[in-house]
Motif scaffolding. Structure first.
Motif, short mmCIF file in Angstrom:
data_model
loop_
_atom_site.label_atom_id
_atom_site.label_comp_id
_atom_site.label_asym_id
_atom_site.label_seq_id
_atom_site.Cartn_x
_atom_site.Cartn_y
_atom_site.Cartn_z
N LEU A 45 25.63 16.05 90.39
CA LEU A 45 24.30 16.56 90.35
C LEU A 45 24.07 17.49 89.17
O LEU A 45 22.73 17.36 88.62
CB LEU A 45 24.19 17.30 91.71
CG LEU A 45 24.04 16.49 92.91
CD1 LEU A 45 23.83 17.25 94.04
CD2 LEU A 45 22.99 15.13 92.70
N LYS A 46 25.06 18.04 88.46
CA LYS A 46 24.59 18.73 87.51
C LYS A 46 23.72 18.33 86.12
O LYS A 46 22.82 18.71 85.88
CB LYS A 46 25.84 19.55 86.75
CG LYS A 46 26.19 20.98 87.42
CD LYS A 46 27.28 21.61 86.88
CE LYS A 46 27.86 22.82 87.70
NZ LYS A 46 29.08 23.49 87.12
N PRO A 47 24.55 17.20 85.88
CA PRO A 47 23.66 16.31 84.63
C PRO A 47 22.25 15.80 85.05
O PRO A 47 21.23 15.99 84.43
CB PRO A 47 24.55 15.27 84.30
CG PRO A 47 25.98 15.52 85.09
CD PRO A 47 25.59 16.51 85.91
N ARG A 48 22.10 15.40 86.50
CA ARG A 48 20.88 15.10 86.88
C ARG A 48 19.95 16.02 87.11
O ARG A 48 18.72 15.91 86.67
CB ARG A 48 20.96 14.36 88.30
CG ARG A 48 19.61 13.70 88.29
CD ARG A 48 19.98 12.69 89.81
NE ARG A 48 21.05 11.98 89.76
CZ ARG A 48 21.69 11.57 90.89
NH1 ARG A 48 21.43 12.04 92.09
NH2 ARG A 48 23.01 10.76 90.91
N ILE A 49 20.27 17.10 87.40
CA ILE A 49 19.39 18.38 87.46
C ILE A 49 19.09 18.93 86.19
O ILE A 49 17.70 19.28 86.15
CB ILE A 49 20.07 19.67 88.28
CG1 ILE A 49 20.23 19.15 89.89
CG2 ILE A 49 19.26 20.85 88.15
CD1 ILE A 49 21.39 19.87 90.51
N ARG A 50 19.75 18.89 85.25
CA ARG A 50 19.30 19.37 83.98
C ARG A 50 18.42 18.40 83.51
O ARG A 50 17.39 18.69 82.83
CB ARG A 50 20.82 19.52 83.03
CG ARG A 50 21.52 20.39 83.31
CD ARG A 50 22.62 20.79 82.23
NE ARG A 50 23.40 21.90 82.71
CZ ARG A 50 24.81 21.83 83.02
NH1 ARG A 50 25.46 20.55 82.66
NH2 ARG A 50 25.53 22.65 83.28
N GLU A 51 18.45 16.93 83.50
CA GLU A 51 17.72 16.20 83.04
C GLU A 51 16.31 16.16 83.68
O GLU A 51 15.28 16.38 83.34
CB GLU A 51 18.13 14.59 83.28
CG GLU A 51 17.34 13.61 82.64
CD GLU A 51 17.26 13.62 81.04
OE1 GLU A 51 16.32 13.26 80.48
OE2 GLU A 51 18.15 14.30 80.55
N CYS A 52 16.46 16.06 85.03
CA CYS A 52 14.99 16.49 85.79
C CYS A 52 14.50 17.58 85.73
O CYS A 52 13.08 17.78 85.94
CB CYS A 52 15.36 16.02 87.49
SG CYS A 52 16.20 14.24 87.63
N SER A 53 15.01 18.81 85.31
CA SER A 53 14.36 20.23 85.43
C SER A 53 13.39 19.83 84.20
O SER A 53 12.33 20.69 84.34
CB SER A 53 15.19 21.22 85.16
OG SER A 53 16.02 20.85 83.88
N LYS A 54 13.56 18.97 83.26
CA LYS A 54 12.74 18.70 82.11
C LYS A 54 11.22 18.43 82.59
O LYS A 54 10.28 18.70 81.92
CB LYS A 54 12.98 17.85 81.01
CG LYS A 54 14.51 18.26 80.30
CD LYS A 54 15.06 17.29 79.28
CE LYS A 54 16.28 17.57 78.99
NZ LYS A 54 16.91 16.64 78.23
N ILE A 55 11.28 17.80 83.42
CA ILE A 55 9.94 17.27 84.23
C ILE A 55 9.18 18.49 84.84
O ILE A 55 7.95 18.64 84.50
CB ILE A 55 10.09 16.37 85.49
CG1 ILE A 55 10.62 15.18 84.95
CG2 ILE A 55 8.89 16.17 86.29
CD1 ILE A 55 11.38 14.15 86.16
#
Length: 99
Positions: free
Chosen positions: A82-92
């Motif tokens: 989840l860490k990589p996905r959270i970092r990517e999705c937080s850009k939204i």
């Protein structure tokens, strides 16, 4: 205001999403496993978004100020996934924040 639905769509397939209040949501995401959780937004100079998953337990935090992500973290059993996905999705969320 921050668009939580776009953020959750980025995190996985939304099975259920229910708005509890203007600043709190309950949701279920389907990925490799079903994730049930809650998400709370604490607006301020530093807007904090906190989400908790149950079974498997975990907690994530995103802190945003003036279009900048200060923190995007996750602690729990699924942290490696989840860490990589959270970092990517937080850009939204950065593009959606209004002061």
């Amino acid at each position: 205001m921050i668009d939580i639905e776009d953020f959750l769509k980025c995190m996985g397939k939304i099975v259920e999403m229910r708005k509890i209040s203007d600043l709190e949501w309950a949701f279920k995401l389907r990925e490799a496993i079903m994730l049930s959780g809650t998400l709370k937004v604490n607006p301020g100079i530093v807007t904090e978004i906190e989400f908790r998953f149950r079974s498997p337990d975990g907690i994530g935090r995103i802190k945003i100020t003036k279009g900048t992500i200060l923190e995007a973290s996750y602690e729990g059993i699924l942290s490696l996934q989840l860490k990589p996905r959270i970092r990517e999705c937080s850009k939204i969320l950065v593009g959606k924040e209004t002061v």
